[in-house]
Design an enzyme around this catalytic site. Structure first.
Site, PDB file in Angstrom:
ATOM      1  CE  LYS A 165      -4.002  -1.918   2.448  1.00  0.00           C
ATOM      2  NZ  LYS A 165      -4.947  -1.681   3.568  1.00  0.00           N
ATOM      3  N   GLY A 225      -8.546   5.866  -1.119  1.00  0.00           N
ATOM      4  CA  GLY A 225      -9.501   5.721  -2.209  1.00  0.00           C
ATOM      5  C   GLY A 225      -9.214   4.552  -3.124  1.00  0.00           C
ATOM      6  N   GLY A 226      -8.486   3.546  -2.610  1.00  0.00           N
ATOM      7  CA  GLY A 226      -8.211   2.369  -3.422  1.00  0.00           C
ATOM      8  C   GLY A 226      -7.038   2.531  -4.370  1.00  0.00           C
ATOM      9  CD  GLU A 246      -2.450  -3.150   6.028  1.00  0.00           C
ATOM     10  OE1 GLU A 246      -2.063  -2.566   7.055  1.00  0.00           O
ATOM     11  OE2 GLU A 246      -3.556  -2.924   5.492  1.00  0.00           O
ATOM     12  CG  HIS A 261     -14.419  -1.049   4.603  1.00  0.00           C
ATOM     13  ND1 HIS A 261     -13.287  -0.549   3.993  1.00  0.00           N
ATOM     14  CD2 HIS A 261     -14.937  -0.019   5.314  1.00  0.00           C
ATOM     15  CE1 HIS A 261     -13.142   0.724   4.322  1.00  0.00           C
ATOM     16  NE2 HIS A 261     -14.142   1.073   5.119  1.00  0.00           N
ATOM     17  CE  LYS A 274     -15.565   3.236   2.517  1.00  0.00           C
ATOM     18  NZ  LYS A 274     -15.560   4.291   3.558  1.00  0.00           N
ATOM     19  CD  GLU A 322      -7.832   4.940   4.422  1.00  0.00           C
ATOM     20  OE1 GLU A 322      -6.799   5.519   4.052  1.00  0.00           O
ATOM     21  OE2 GLU A 322      -8.787   4.715   3.657  1.00  0.00           O
ATOM     22  NE  ARG A 360     -12.088  11.911   2.771  1.00  0.00           N
ATOM     23  CZ  ARG A 360     -12.891  10.875   2.610  1.00  0.00           C
ATOM     24  NH1 ARG A 360     -14.155  10.957   2.985  1.00  0.00           N
ATOM     25  NH2 ARG A 360     -12.448   9.743   2.074  1.00  0.00           N
ATOM     26  NE  ARG A 367     -20.129   5.779  -1.573  1.00  0.00           N
ATOM     27  CZ  ARG A 367     -18.870   6.109  -1.283  1.00  0.00           C
ATOM     28  NH1 ARG A 367     -18.051   6.504  -2.263  1.00  0.00           N
ATOM     29  NH2 ARG A 367     -18.408   6.049  -0.050  1.00  0.00           N
TER      30      ARG A 367
END
Length: 450
Positions: free
Chosen positions: A157, A163-164, A199, A207, A235, A287, A291, A337
Site C-alpha cells: 500500500k 480511495g483504493g 501488511e 470493511h 464503496k 486508516e 474529513r 451511491r
C-alpha cells in the site's frame, strides 16, 4: 460564523448548504466553468467562479479558493470530502488567511494522511492493527524476507494512499517485487510520494468503520458502519450499524477509535476504518479519514445527529452539542451511491444531460443529490449523481424498503448504476451478510447479468 464558503461541488455542497441555512449561516460556493449553473450554484446564497473545468485549475487551486472566500466576506471554509478536504497545506493556508477551517488540525491530517505513520499512532492508542511493516518499506530492505515473516497473501500500500489507489495484492513470492514497483510508481504519480508499506491481506474481509466527533475536549463515537460491498476498492453500498459484528469486536473498535482521536488532539468529524475477518472474528485498522465521509447520512439516520451541524459548531468554537451518553442508536439504514456510469460497458462514465429525473419519497427515505432534471453531468469530475438512503426498524426491512425505492428511481439521459444496486440488494449473500470487499469481482456472472 456568519458566512461559509464551501470548497466543493455536487451533492456534498448542496448537503452542507442545507444545514448551514438551518443554522442561519450564509453560504457561498465556488464553481468551475462547467458548474456555473449547477444545483449547488443555484442553491447557495452566492456562487463564485474560480476557474476552468480541470480540477487543478479550479477546485484544487488553493489560492483561487481562498481568494474567493476573502472576496465574498466568508469567515469559514468547509472542504466537504475529496478535493482539498485532507490537504494539510491548504488547511494551514485557510487558517493563516484568518478563516475558520471546518476540519481537524493540519497536524492530525498529516499524521493520518501517511498510512504507515497512522498505523504506528493506532498501535500506540490500542487500536488493533494488521501484521505488517513497522514503517515505510525502504529500498534497501529485504522485502521478500519481510513478506515471508508477515505471511502471504500481502497487500502493498502507498503510505500517502487512499480511495483504493496505490494498492497491489500479492499472493506469491514471485509477484512481490513487481507489485512493489507498480505500487511505488502509482503512489509517486498520484500522491507525489512513492513510499509504500506492507501488511497482511485478509481474503473475504469485511470493511467496517467507526464515526467520530471531537471538539478537542469531548471525544465521542456515533457507532459503526459496514461498507463491504465495493467495486475495485470503491464503496458501492453502505449500512449502519455494521451487521453480524460480535459485541466484543464492536466495543473494541469503538473505544479504541475514540482513544486514537484523543491522542492526536482531534477536532471535527473523522472516521476510523477497519478490516473485519469474519472467520477469526477480529478487526484491524486500515486508516483514519480526517474529513466528512460520503456515507455519513446513514449514521445521521440511526443517531439523529447532524454531523455537518456539529462540524460547524466545532469550527466556530461552540464545541459539540452531544456527549457520549446522549448518543443512542435506532433502527437500520442503508445507502447506495448512484453514479453516471454504464454497468454494461465496464462502468465507463456516462456524461450527458439528465432529461428526466424522479426520486422516491416517503417515510425513511432521504436523497442527497447535486443534480436535477436538466442538469449536465460533466466528464471532468466524480460521476456520483446522488446518494439514496433508506432507514427502517430492522435490517431486513431496510433492504426491502431500499429495493422498493430503487424501483421508483427514474433517471433518463445518462446511464447509471441502478441495475447494479438492484442486483446487489436482491442477492441472498447480502441478506445473509456473506458478502465481502471483493464480492462483486469474485461472484461469477454477477456483472454479466446486468
Amino acid at each position: 460564523m456568519k458566512k461559509l464558503l464551501i470548497a466543493n461541488r455536487g451533492e456534498i455542497a448542496v448537503r452542507i448548504i442545507r444545514t448551514a441555512r438551518q443554522m442561519g449561516i450564509a453560504t457561498v460556493v465556488v464553481v468551475s466553468e462547467p458548474d456555473r449553473d449547477s444545483l449547488a450554484a443555484r442553491t447557495a446564497d452566492e456562487a463564485v467562479l474560480i476557474g476552468p473545468a480541470p480540477a487543478t485549475a479550479s477546485y484544487l487551486n488553493h489560492e483561487a479558493v481562498i481568494a474567493a472566500a476573502l472576496e465574498a466576506g466568508a469567515d469559514a471554509v468547509h472542504p466537504g470530502y475529496g478535493f482539498l478536504s485532507e490537504n494539510a497545506a491548504f488547511a494551514r493556508k485557510v487558517i493563516d488567511a484568518g478563516l475558520a477551517w471546518v476540519g481537524p488540525p493540519p497536524e492530525a491530517i498529516e499524521m493520518m494522511g501517511n498510512k504507515s505513520r497512522a498505523r504506528e499512532a493506532a498501535r500506540e492508542a490500542g487500536v488493533p492493527v494488521l501484521r505488517g511493516t513497522e514503517g515505510p518499506l525502504r529500498e534497501e530492505d529485504d522485502a521478500l524476507a519481510i513478506a515471508r515473516d508477515i505471511g502471504f497473501p500481502i497487500a502493498v500500500k502507498a503510505s500517502a494512499g487512499g480511495g483504493g489507489r496505490g494498492i497491489r495484492f500479492v499472493d506469491t513470492e514471485e509477484e512481490l517485487l513487481a507489485a512493489i514497483g507498480m505500487a511505488r510508481g502509482e503512489a509517486g504519480s498520484v500522491f507525489g510520494d512513492p513510499t509504500v508499506y506492507m501488511e497482511r491481506f485478509v481474503p473475504h474481509a469485511r470493511h467496517v468503520e467507526v464515526q467520530l466527533l471531537a471538539d478537542g475536549e469531548v471525544f465521542v463515537h456515533l457507532g459503526d458502519r459496514d461498507c463491504s460491498m465495493q467495486r475495485r476498492s470503491q464503496k458501492v453500498i453502505e449500512e449502519a450499524p455494521a451487521p453480524e459484528l460480535p459485541e466484543a469486536v464492536r466495543e473494541r473498535i469503538r473505544s479504541s477509535s475514540v482513544e486514537l482521536a484523543r491522542r492526536c488532539g482531534y477536532r471535527g468529524a473523522g472516521t476510523v476504518e477497519f478490516l473485519y475477518d469474519p472467520v477469526a472474528q477480529e478487526a484491524a485498522f486500515i486508516e483514519m479519514n480526517t474529513r466528512l465521509q460520503v456515507e455519513h447520512p446513514i449514521t445521521e439516520a440511526i443517531t439523529g445527529v447532524d454531523l455537518v451541524r456539529e462540524q460547524l459548531r466545532v469550527a466556530s468554537g461552540q464545541g459539540l452539542s452531544v456527549a457520549q451518553e446522549d448518543i443512542t442508536f435506532t433502527g437500520h439504514a442503508i445507502e447506495v451511491r448512484l453514479n453516471a456510469e454504464d454497468p454494461s460497458n465496464n462502468f465507463f462514465p456516462s456524461p450527458g444531460t439528465i432529461s428526466e429525473l424522479h426520486w422516491p419519497e416517503g417515510e425513511g427515505i432521504r436523497v442527497d443529490t447535486g443534480v436535477d432534471a436538466g442538469s449536465t453531468v460533466a466528464p471532468f469530475y466524480d460521476s456520483m449523481l446522488a446518494k439514496l438512503v433508506v432507514s427502517a426498524a430492522t435490517r431486513d426491512q431496510a433492504i426491502a424498503a431500499m429495493l422498493t425505492a430503487l424501483k421508483e428511481v427514474r433517471i433518463e439521459g445518462v446511464k447509471t448504476t441502478l441495475p447494479l444496486h438492484r442486483a446487489l440488494l436482491a442477492r441472498p449473500e447480502f441478506a445473509a451478510v456473506e458478502h465481502h470487499s471483493k464480492f462483486i469481482e469474485t461472484t461469477p456472472g454477477l456483472l454479466e447479468a446486468l
